[in-house]
Design an enzyme around this catalytic site. Structure first.
Site, PDB file in Angstrom:
ATOM      1  N   SER A   1      -6.920  14.533  -0.107  1.00  0.00           N
ATOM      2  CA  SER A   1      -8.271  14.735  -0.623  1.00  0.00           C
ATOM      3  C   SER A   1      -9.204  15.318   0.434  1.00  0.00           C
ATOM      4  O   SER A   1      -9.936  16.287   0.167  1.00  0.00           O
ATOM      5  CB  SER A   1      -8.831  13.415  -1.165  1.00  0.00           C
ATOM      6  OG  SER A   1      -8.772  12.399  -0.183  1.00  0.00           O
ATOM      7  N   GLY A   2      -9.180  14.766   1.657  1.00  0.00           N
ATOM      8  CA  GLY A   2     -10.055  15.269   2.711  1.00  0.00           C
ATOM      9  C   GLY A   2      -9.690  16.670   3.146  1.00  0.00           C
ATOM     10  O   GLY A   2     -10.566  17.522   3.345  1.00  0.00           O
TER      11      GLY A   2
ATOM     12  N   GLU B   1       0.411  21.547   5.036  1.00  0.00           N
ATOM     13  CA  GLU B   1       0.772  20.448   4.134  1.00  0.00           C
ATOM     14  C   GLU B   1       2.173  20.694   3.581  1.00  0.00           C
ATOM     15  O   GLU B   1       2.431  21.733   2.983  1.00  0.00           O
ATOM     16  CB  GLU B   1      -0.236  20.352   2.990  1.00  0.00           C
ATOM     17  CG  GLU B   1       0.174  19.416   1.854  1.00  0.00           C
ATOM     18  CD  GLU B   1       0.453  17.996   2.318  1.00  0.00           C
ATOM     19  OE1 GLU B   1       1.513  17.459   1.943  1.00  0.00           O
ATOM     20  OE2 GLU B   1      -0.386  17.434   3.058  1.00  0.00           O
TER      21      GLU B   1
ATOM     22  N   VAL C   1       3.369  18.752  10.286  1.00  0.00           N
ATOM     23  CA  VAL C   1       2.865  18.859  11.658  1.00  0.00           C
ATOM     24  C   VAL C   1       3.781  18.078  12.594  1.00  0.00           C
ATOM     25  O   VAL C   1       4.029  16.885  12.389  1.00  0.00           O
ATOM     26  CB  VAL C   1       1.421  18.323  11.762  1.00  0.00           C
ATOM     27  CG1 VAL C   1       0.914  18.436  13.200  1.00  0.00           C
ATOM     28  CG2 VAL C   1       0.505  19.072  10.818  1.00  0.00           C
TER      29      VAL C   1
ATOM     30  N   CYS D   1      -7.765   1.624   0.430  1.00  0.00           N
ATOM     31  CA  CYS D   1      -8.291   0.928  -0.738  1.00  0.00           C
ATOM     32  C   CYS D   1      -7.933  -0.561  -0.708  1.00  0.00           C
ATOM     33  O   CYS D   1      -7.000  -1.008  -1.367  1.00  0.00           O
ATOM     34  CB  CYS D   1      -7.803   1.551  -2.038  1.00  0.00           C
ATOM     35  SG  CYS D   1      -8.748   0.945  -3.470  1.00  0.00           S
TER      36      CYS D   1
ATOM     37  N   ASP E   1      -8.468   8.705   6.065  1.00  0.00           N
ATOM     38  CA  ASP E   1      -7.710   7.524   6.468  1.00  0.00           C
ATOM     39  C   ASP E   1      -7.159   7.588   7.886  1.00  0.00           C
ATOM     40  O   ASP E   1      -6.869   6.552   8.483  1.00  0.00           O
ATOM     41  CB  ASP E   1      -6.544   7.301   5.500  1.00  0.00           C
ATOM     42  CG  ASP E   1      -6.994   6.994   4.082  1.00  0.00           C
ATOM     43  OD1 ASP E   1      -8.204   6.802   3.867  1.00  0.00           O
ATOM     44  OD2 ASP E   1      -6.134   6.956   3.180  1.00  0.00           O
TER      45      ASP E   1
ATOM     46  N   LYS F   1     -10.956   2.533   3.776  1.00  0.00           N
ATOM     47  CA  LYS F   1     -10.279   3.821   3.613  1.00  0.00           C
ATOM     48  C   LYS F   1     -10.102   4.104   2.121  1.00  0.00           C
ATOM     49  O   LYS F   1      -9.141   3.651   1.504  1.00  0.00           O
ATOM     50  CB  LYS F   1      -8.937   3.799   4.342  1.00  0.00           C
ATOM     51  CG  LYS F   1      -9.078   3.557   5.852  1.00  0.00           C
ATOM     52  CD  LYS F   1      -7.716   3.503   6.544  1.00  0.00           C
ATOM     53  CE  LYS F   1      -7.852   3.162   8.025  1.00  0.00           C
ATOM     54  NZ  LYS F   1      -8.560   4.198   8.793  1.00  0.00           N
ATOM     55  N   THR F   2     -11.061   4.857   1.554  1.00  0.00           N
ATOM     56  CA  THR F   2     -11.036   5.153   0.127  1.00  0.00           C
ATOM     57  C   THR F   2     -11.373   6.622  -0.107  1.00  0.00           C
ATOM     58  O   THR F   2     -11.932   7.301   0.761  1.00  0.00           O
ATOM     59  CB  THR F   2     -12.057   4.298  -0.658  1.00  0.00           C
ATOM     60  OG1 THR F   2     -13.391   4.729  -0.307  1.00  0.00           O
ATOM     61  CG2 THR F   2     -11.910   2.815  -0.346  1.00  0.00           C
ATOM     62  N   ALA F   3     -11.078   7.099  -1.328  1.00  0.00           N
ATOM     63  CA  ALA F   3     -11.431   8.472  -1.699  1.00  0.00           C
ATOM     64  C   ALA F   3     -12.944   8.648  -1.736  1.00  0.00           C
ATOM     65  O   ALA F   3     -13.462   9.727  -1.444  1.00  0.00           O
ATOM     66  CB  ALA F   3     -10.814   8.823  -3.050  1.00  0.00           C
TER      67      ALA F   3
ATOM     68  N   CYS G   1     -15.415   0.912  -3.849  1.00  0.00           N
ATOM     69  CA  CYS G   1     -14.175   0.361  -4.359  1.00  0.00           C
ATOM     70  C   CYS G   1     -14.414  -0.141  -5.780  1.00  0.00           C
ATOM     71  O   CYS G   1     -14.995  -1.216  -5.965  1.00  0.00           O
ATOM     72  CB  CYS G   1     -13.692  -0.785  -3.466  1.00  0.00           C
ATOM     73  SG  CYS G   1     -12.087  -1.457  -3.961  1.00  0.00           S
TER      74      CYS G   1
END
Length: 438
Positions: A41-42, A63, A106, A189, A324, A332-334, A367
């Site tokens: 997401s990030g 990725e 990576v 989460c 994260d 650590k969440t979206a 959350c």
């Protein structure tokens, strides 16, 4: 002169050589003004934002995965309320058009030479770097895993390979202990391990099996939830639904053949407790990505070492982090990632102008605590653990509207807003809804 000529060959026109560290290594095969590590997401959201800032030809994202998943919905997948297919899309469809997708993993990050090496041996150089590599799941740190997932009574909503196993185990449940765990590590989460517990309770009630079930939540933490306002309502739910909560219990072994889960008492190391289960949901230990741990970008614990307000690396000013993989002291969440994208975009814009970052990340995270198939407690808070709620109502209560926002609206915002670089969290709307008071 010949050395300078080789340097000019390495880097395209328009890139200032004076801004780059030099190295005795051979010329990199590829160079990008902005290199993004990670297509979660990030990484995808920042790739979209950086495309608008630098132009698509100057941005690349590294990725390896063919598919991209909206992981927050896996709570509902594990409970049978959503399908796994609905959570995923091809990575090619979410990488911004024109941005180079380097389909590799990576292998090394070398910030002193501004280079990255991928697992296929390719060396890529960069002028600026965003690290968005996420977090590592460690099922193997629990004895008996991951091979225990071959048995039908165990699942985990944290992995693409095991989330559907949770739903199978829930459907197959007849009677006995339904055990849910929280490990002795940071997790993404932190509410998810108990969300599936509440959904399991609802499902067993709906199917008439609840009276023959004992629901047990074994958590390594000394609290049910880290923010008191939301912990209080969760305790009310736990008591009203006759759920047993055991603190400071850490899962260390699964004996799948005997359907036994072994827990260590963290307050008395060496003391273990064996629990028989009919259903077991495992939240695995988690930790920093190895490629970060082995680089000079890591802090002492192995997390990406960034300034908690600007998201700029503390030692390398042309390196930034999000999500994260960072050592940001928030959940650590979206939702946290969304808020971070807006701050990081602003930070980079200032760095490009040799100016000091002027917007500060306050640690905002959210959350949505799913408490049934129709209710959610929407927890929102900041670095200090104080509620930072978007809506002008008391969010410390179960809400049907918040459930539909979690299940139906948030996925749309994710795919069409966050990943396209347009959604930077609810901050502006919070100020509007609270008349500028928050």
């Amino acid at each position: 002169m010949s050395a300078m000529y080789r340097l000019k060959q390495c880097y395209p026109k328009g890139i200032s050589i004076s801004n780059l560290h030099t190295s005795s290594q051979a010329c990199a095969k590829e160079h990008f003004k902005m290199l993004v590590l990670g297509g979660g997401s990030g990484g995808i959201a920042m790739s979209a934002r950086m495309k608008r800032r630098f132009g698509a030809d100057n941005v690349a994202v590294v990725e390896p995965a063919e598919n991209h998943y909206y992981q927050p919905i896996w709570t509902l997948v594990g409970a049978g309320a959503k399908t796994l297919a609905s959570s995923g899309r091809p990575t090619a469809s979410v990488v911004p058009s024109g941005v180079k997708w380097v389909k590799s993993r990576v292998q090394e990050i070398n910030p002193d030479s501004n280079t990255v090496v991928t697992d296929d041996g390719k060396e890529i150089s960069y002028e600026y770097l965003i690290v968005a590599l996420g977090i590592q799941l460690h099922y193997e740190k629990i004895k008996g895993l991951p091979e225990a997932f071959d048995h039908p009574n165990i699942g985990s909503n944290y992995s693409i390979q095991t989330v559907e196993k949770t739903w199978i185990a829930l459907q197959n449940f007849k009677e006995g202990n339904a055990v849910f765990t929280f490990p002795n590590t940071p997790v993404k989460c932190a509410g998810a391990p108990q969300k599936i517990m509440y959904l399991a309770d609802s499902y067993l009630r709906k199917t008439g099996k609840r009276e023959n079930a004992k629901i047990i939540y074994n958590t390594s933490l000394p609290v049910l939830f880290g923010v008191k306002k939301y912990a209080d309502v969760l305790w009310e739910i736990v008591r009203s639904r006759d759920i047993q909560v055991n603190h400071r219990q850490n899962l260390i072994e699964v004996r799948a053949d005997q359907r036994e889960a072994v827990f260590e008492n963290l307050d008395n190391p060496g003391e273990t407790n064996v629990v028989q289960y009919e259903l077991l949901h495992v939240t695995p230990p988690m930790g920093p990505i190895q490629v970060i741990k082995s680089s000079s970008l890591a802090d002492e614990a192995g997390w990406l070492n960034v300034d908690k307000e600007s998201l700029q690396h503390k030692n390398y000013p042309n390196v930034f982090g999000i999500g994260d993989c960072t050592n940001l002291p928030t959940a650590k969440t979206a939702a946290a990632v969304a808020a971070q994208t807006a701050i990081l975009d602003r930070t980079i814009s200032k760095v490009l102008k040799n100016q000091k970052p002027d917007r500060k990340y306050d640690g905002y995270t959210s959350c949505p605590l799913v408490t049934s198939y129709s209710t959610v407690v929407l927890a929102e808070f900041d670095y200090t653990g104080q509620p930072l709620e978007t809506f002008p109502v008391n969010q410390g209560k179960e809400s049907r509207i918040m459930y539909h926002m979690k299940a139906d609206l948030m996925p749309h915002i994710y795919w069409q807003g966050l990943l396209k670089g347009y959604w930077g969290g609810p901050g502006p709307y919070r100020k509007l809804l609270h008349l500028g008071m928050k």
